[in-house]
Design a protein around this motif. Structure first.
Motif, PDB file in Angstrom:
ATOM      1  N   CYS A   1       0.517   2.339  12.398  1.00  0.00           N
ATOM      2  CA  CYS A   1       1.079   0.702  12.060  1.00  0.00           C
ATOM      3  C   CYS A   1       2.180   0.538  13.303  1.00  0.00           C
ATOM      4  CB  CYS A   1       1.681   0.588  10.882  1.00  0.00           C
ATOM      5  SG  CYS A   1       0.532   0.946   9.415  1.00  0.00           S
ATOM      6  N   ARG A   2       2.726   1.403  13.604  1.00  0.00           N
ATOM      7  CA  ARG A   2       3.759   1.220  14.606  1.00  0.00           C
ATOM      8  C   ARG A   2       3.333   0.767  15.966  1.00  0.00           C
ATOM      9  NH1 ARG A   2       9.307   1.781  15.061  1.00  0.00           N
ATOM     10  NH2 ARG A   2       9.517   2.833  13.068  1.00  0.00           N
ATOM     11  N   GLN A   3       2.219   1.519  16.318  1.00  0.00           N
ATOM     12  CA  GLN A   3       1.560   1.227  17.353  1.00  0.00           C
ATOM     13  C   GLN A   3       0.770  -0.016  17.752  1.00  0.00           C
ATOM     14  OE1 GLN A   3      -1.470   4.271  18.678  1.00  0.00           O
ATOM     15  NE2 GLN A   3      -0.220   5.889  18.897  1.00  0.00           N
ATOM     16  N   LEU A   4       0.310  -0.422  16.590  1.00  0.00           N
ATOM     17  CA  LEU A   4      -0.136  -1.744  16.639  1.00  0.00           C
ATOM     18  C   LEU A   4       1.078  -2.934  16.865  1.00  0.00           C
ATOM     19  CD1 LEU A   4      -2.929  -3.368  14.621  1.00  0.00           C
ATOM     20  CD2 LEU A   4      -0.867  -4.631  14.823  1.00  0.00           C
ATOM     21  N   PHE A   5       2.146  -2.605  16.040  1.00  0.00           N
ATOM     22  CA  PHE A   5       3.213  -3.406  16.110  1.00  0.00           C
ATOM     23  C   PHE A   5       3.791  -3.319  17.538  1.00  0.00           C
ATOM     24  CE2 PHE A   5       7.801  -3.356  16.630  1.00  0.00           C
ATOM     25  CZ  PHE A   5       8.205  -4.662  16.364  1.00  0.00           C
ATOM     26  N   GLU A   6       3.881  -2.207  18.377  1.00  0.00           N
ATOM     27  CA  GLU A   6       4.344  -2.363  19.586  1.00  0.00           C
ATOM     28  C   GLU A   6       3.406  -2.953  20.756  1.00  0.00           C
ATOM     29  OE1 GLU A   6       4.949   1.715  20.142  1.00  0.00           O
ATOM     30  OE2 GLU A   6       6.971   1.783  19.215  1.00  0.00           O
ATOM     31  N   GLN A   7       1.987  -2.945  20.366  1.00  0.00           N
ATOM     32  CA  GLN A   7       1.031  -3.761  21.257  1.00  0.00           C
ATOM     33  C   GLN A   7       1.200  -5.219  21.195  1.00  0.00           C
ATOM     34  OE1 GLN A   7      -0.701  -2.506  23.431  1.00  0.00           O
ATOM     35  NE2 GLN A   7      -2.204  -4.195  23.801  1.00  0.00           N
ATOM     36  N   VAL A   8       1.811  -5.871  20.269  1.00  0.00           N
ATOM     37  CA  VAL A   8       1.967  -7.208  20.040  1.00  0.00           C
ATOM     38  C   VAL A   8       2.964  -7.640  21.012  1.00  0.00           C
ATOM     39  CG1 VAL A   8       2.246  -8.991  18.497  1.00  0.00           C
ATOM     40  CG2 VAL A   8       1.026  -7.347  17.788  1.00  0.00           C
ATOM     41  N   GLY A   9       2.676  -8.555  21.911  1.00  0.00           N
ATOM     42  CA  GLY A   9       3.746  -9.343  23.104  1.00  0.00           C
ATOM     43  C   GLY A   9       4.674 -10.449  22.311  1.00  0.00           C
ATOM     44  N   SER A  10       4.659 -10.443  21.172  1.00  0.00           N
ATOM     45  CA  SER A  10       5.481 -11.557  20.553  1.00  0.00           C
ATOM     46  C   SER A  10       6.933 -11.396  20.892  1.00  0.00           C
ATOM     47  CB  SER A  10       5.436 -11.879  19.045  1.00  0.00           C
ATOM     48  OG  SER A  10       4.258 -11.978  18.628  1.00  0.00           O
ATOM     49  N   GLU A  11       7.885 -12.366  21.079  1.00  0.00           N
ATOM     50  CA  GLU A  11       9.401 -12.205  21.496  1.00  0.00           C
ATOM     51  C   GLU A  11      10.047 -12.071  20.347  1.00  0.00           C
ATOM     52  OE1 GLU A  11      12.771 -15.163  23.416  1.00  0.00           O
ATOM     53  OE2 GLU A  11      10.850 -15.782  23.281  1.00  0.00           O
ATOM     54  N   HIS A  12       9.664 -12.443  19.246  1.00  0.00           N
ATOM     55  CA  HIS A  12      10.364 -12.444  17.896  1.00  0.00           C
ATOM     56  C   HIS A  12       9.483 -11.516  17.043  1.00  0.00           C
ATOM     57  CE1 HIS A  12      13.211 -15.396  19.169  1.00  0.00           C
ATOM     58  NE2 HIS A  12      12.124 -16.169  19.348  1.00  0.00           N
ATOM     59  N   ARG A  13       9.909 -10.297  16.802  1.00  0.00           N
ATOM     60  CA  ARG A  13       8.880  -9.378  16.000  1.00  0.00           C
ATOM     61  C   ARG A  13       9.989  -8.299  15.340  1.00  0.00           C
ATOM     62  NH1 ARG A  13       6.172  -5.000  20.032  1.00  0.00           N
ATOM     63  NH2 ARG A  13       7.957  -4.534  21.447  1.00  0.00           N
ATOM     64  N   GLN A  14       9.465  -7.704  14.361  1.00  0.00           N
ATOM     65  CA  GLN A  14      10.429  -6.908  13.583  1.00  0.00           C
ATOM     66  C   GLN A  14       9.391  -5.994  12.802  1.00  0.00           C
ATOM     67  OE1 GLN A  14      13.524  -8.605  10.993  1.00  0.00           O
ATOM     68  NE2 GLN A  14      12.951 -10.708  11.468  1.00  0.00           N
ATOM     69  N   TYR A  15      10.064  -4.648  12.625  1.00  0.00           N
ATOM     70  CA  TYR A  15       9.217  -3.631  11.929  1.00  0.00           C
ATOM     71  C   TYR A  15       9.853  -3.157  11.023  1.00  0.00           C
ATOM     72  CZ  TYR A  15       6.156   0.416  11.760  1.00  0.00           C
ATOM     73  OH  TYR A  15       5.429   1.406  11.081  1.00  0.00           O
ATOM     74  N   LEU A  16       9.327  -2.724   9.959  1.00  0.00           N
ATOM     75  CA  LEU A  16       9.948  -2.040   8.632  1.00  0.00           C
ATOM     76  C   LEU A  16       9.176  -1.106   8.159  1.00  0.00           C
ATOM     77  CD1 LEU A  16      11.652  -2.172   6.345  1.00  0.00           C
ATOM     78  CD2 LEU A  16      10.557  -4.222   5.284  1.00  0.00           C
ATOM     79  N   CYS A  17       9.700   0.214   7.750  1.00  0.00           N
ATOM     80  CA  CYS A  17       9.013   1.179   7.176  1.00  0.00           C
ATOM     81  C   CYS A  17       9.524   1.358   5.608  1.00  0.00           C
ATOM     82  CB  CYS A  17       9.078   2.448   7.948  1.00  0.00           C
ATOM     83  SG  CYS A  17       8.238   3.764   6.901  1.00  0.00           S
ATOM     84  N   LEU A  18       8.685   1.309   4.722  1.00  0.00           N
ATOM     85  CA  LEU A  18       9.208   1.317   3.115  1.00  0.00           C
ATOM     86  C   LEU A  18       9.068   2.831   2.917  1.00  0.00           C
ATOM     87  CD1 LEU A  18       6.855  -1.605   1.870  1.00  0.00           C
ATOM     88  CD2 LEU A  18       9.276  -1.725   2.759  1.00  0.00           C
ATOM     89  N   GLY A  19      10.495   3.444   2.596  1.00  0.00           N
ATOM     90  CA  GLY A  19      10.656   4.782   2.282  1.00  0.00           C
ATOM     91  C   GLY A  19      11.967   5.058   2.206  1.00  0.00           C
ATOM     92  N   ARG A  20      12.187   6.317   1.662  1.00  0.00           N
ATOM     93  CA  ARG A  20      13.410   6.451   1.079  1.00  0.00           C
ATOM     94  C   ARG A  20      14.294   6.704   2.407  1.00  0.00           C
ATOM     95  NH1 ARG A  20      10.213   9.797  -2.528  1.00  0.00           N
ATOM     96  NH2 ARG A  20      10.584   9.168  -4.616  1.00  0.00           N
ATOM     97  N   LYS A  21      13.456   7.507   3.753  1.00  0.00           N
ATOM     98  CA  LYS A  21      14.293   7.698   4.708  1.00  0.00           C
ATOM     99  C   LYS A  21      14.805   6.453   5.306  1.00  0.00           C
ATOM    100  CE  LYS A  21      13.531   9.591   9.288  1.00  0.00           C
ATOM    101  NZ  LYS A  21      12.563  10.451  10.271  1.00  0.00           N
ATOM    102  N   HIS A  22      14.454   5.375   4.945  1.00  0.00           N
ATOM    103  CA  HIS A  22      15.041   4.090   5.516  1.00  0.00           C
ATOM    104  C   HIS A  22      15.593   3.163   4.455  1.00  0.00           C
ATOM    105  CE1 HIS A  22      12.324   5.454   8.759  1.00  0.00           C
ATOM    106  NE2 HIS A  22      11.169   5.508   8.023  1.00  0.00           N
ATOM    107  N   GLY A  23      16.186   3.956   3.335  1.00  0.00           N
ATOM    108  CA  GLY A  23      16.892   2.912   2.600  1.00  0.00           C
ATOM    109  C   GLY A  23      16.358   2.544   1.220  1.00  0.00           C
TER     110      GLY A  23
END
Length: 329
Positions: free
Chosen positions: A261-283
């Motif tokens: 999922c992160r690879q696809l996110f990084e391919q998108v050229g949008s200036e305004h973009r955010q990424y979120l992983c839903l897991g214990r490691k991330h709060g």
């Protein structure tokens, strides 16, 4: 019967009150694809007691083997119902042959390419016509992949998209056996004979999926496959996308893993973009799964409010809620 739209034939096939919500179901006949029998059901949710006070339009796209009930259960529970109660103008399409959308003549040959090129632009145009605003788009799994295809193929863009949120969306996870031509050919042969894959039979969901979608996915993963159709490379096209983007993965998702999922996110050229992983490691309090990321009691308290915040202001980072969230990568 007079059409509910000036764009193409649209009929209001039901208008019901569901508790505190209103539920209007439209049947769209865009007539914009080679198969003229395509009809799409689109459900509009709002607050029953304030029908004229519609808020920001949101389009929710279900994944494979699914339908509108992923977003809105008969008991009025789901992200769609939650957003409607928060004042949003919620629209829930059902893809060809799913839910209230009848099977078109060439159902077995339906592909993501058809959804992206013909169906999503028609749905977006209708929602914008009815609401008077550019809609926000939220997709899960195959619905999110279809959104990515429409963006990468330049079938949807800034004039029709206020923002995009992709949940469990990736095309990078490799199924190595499909790189072997005889295996891919054999799989295509079997799928063509089946015409569709049964969700209930294989315990994947309440709906069937047309063989064309499965064959298309096999082609993406084939020896010389790519995320695209004969005319466009959608993957390369994502680099030219410039709409606010939220990409969400789930730490416990084995179908669409975080790294992909992160690879696809990084391919998108949008200036305004955010990424979120839903897991214990991330709060978060648990490692969410592919479905549980949006359909679970924990999602109601930890994920749905974040979606609401994003939709209200896609340009403001969600930093501070969970350490993994970042404005850009």
């Amino acid at each position: 019967m007079q059409s509910s739209s000036n764009l193409f034939p649209v009929a209001l096939i039901s208008a019901e009150r569901r508790g505190d919500l209103s539920e209007d179901v439209y049947r769209l006949k865009p007539g914009n694809s080679p198969d003229g029998t395509v009809e799409l059901a689109v459900t509009r949710l709002g607050l029953a007691d304030v029908p004229e006070n519609r808020g920001t339009p949101i389009i929710l796209l279900h994944g494979s083997f699914s339908n509108r009930r992923f977003w809105y259960s008969p008991k009025g529970i789901g992200l769609g119902a939650y957003l409607a109660r928060r004042g949003f103008d919620v629209w829930i399409p059902e893809m060809r042959g799913h839910g209230l959308s009848k099977r078109n003549h060439d159902y077995a040959r339906n592909r993501v390419a058809d959804y992206a090129r013909y169906d999503l632009p028609a749905i977006g145009a209708f929602v914008r016509e009815q609401s008077g605003q550019k809609p926000h788009w939220v997709g899960h799994s195959l619905g999110a992949t279809t959104l990515a295809a429409a963006l990468g193929g330049q079938h949807l863009g800034a004039p029709m998209v206020a923002s995009v949120a992709l949940f469990g969306c990736q095309v990078s996870r490799t199924h190595w056996p499909l790189k072997i031509p005889p295996v891919e050919w054999g799989g295509r042969f079997i799928l063509k004979r089946l015409a569709q894959v049964s969700g209930p039979r294989f315990k994947r969901g309440p709906e069937d999926e047309p063989a064309g979608v499965m064959i298309e996915a096999m082609r993406w993963n084939g020896l010389f496959g790519r995320f695209g159709d004969a005319e466009r490379d959608w993957w390369k096209g994502l680099a030219e996308v410039d709409v606010p983007l939220l990409a969400v993965s789930a730490a416990g998702d084995r179908q669409d893993p975080d790294w992909a999922c992160r690879q696809l996110f990084e391919q998108v050229g949008s200036e305004h973009r955010q990424y979120l992983c839903l897991g214990r490691k991330h709060g978060f309090t648990e490692d969410f799964g592919h479905v549980q990321m949006l359909v679970s009691k924990t999602a109601q308290t930890e994920v749905w409010p974040l979606v609401e915040r994003w939709l209200k202001d896609p340009l403001t980072p969600l930093v501070g809620t969970h350490p993994e969230i970042a404005a850009t990568v």
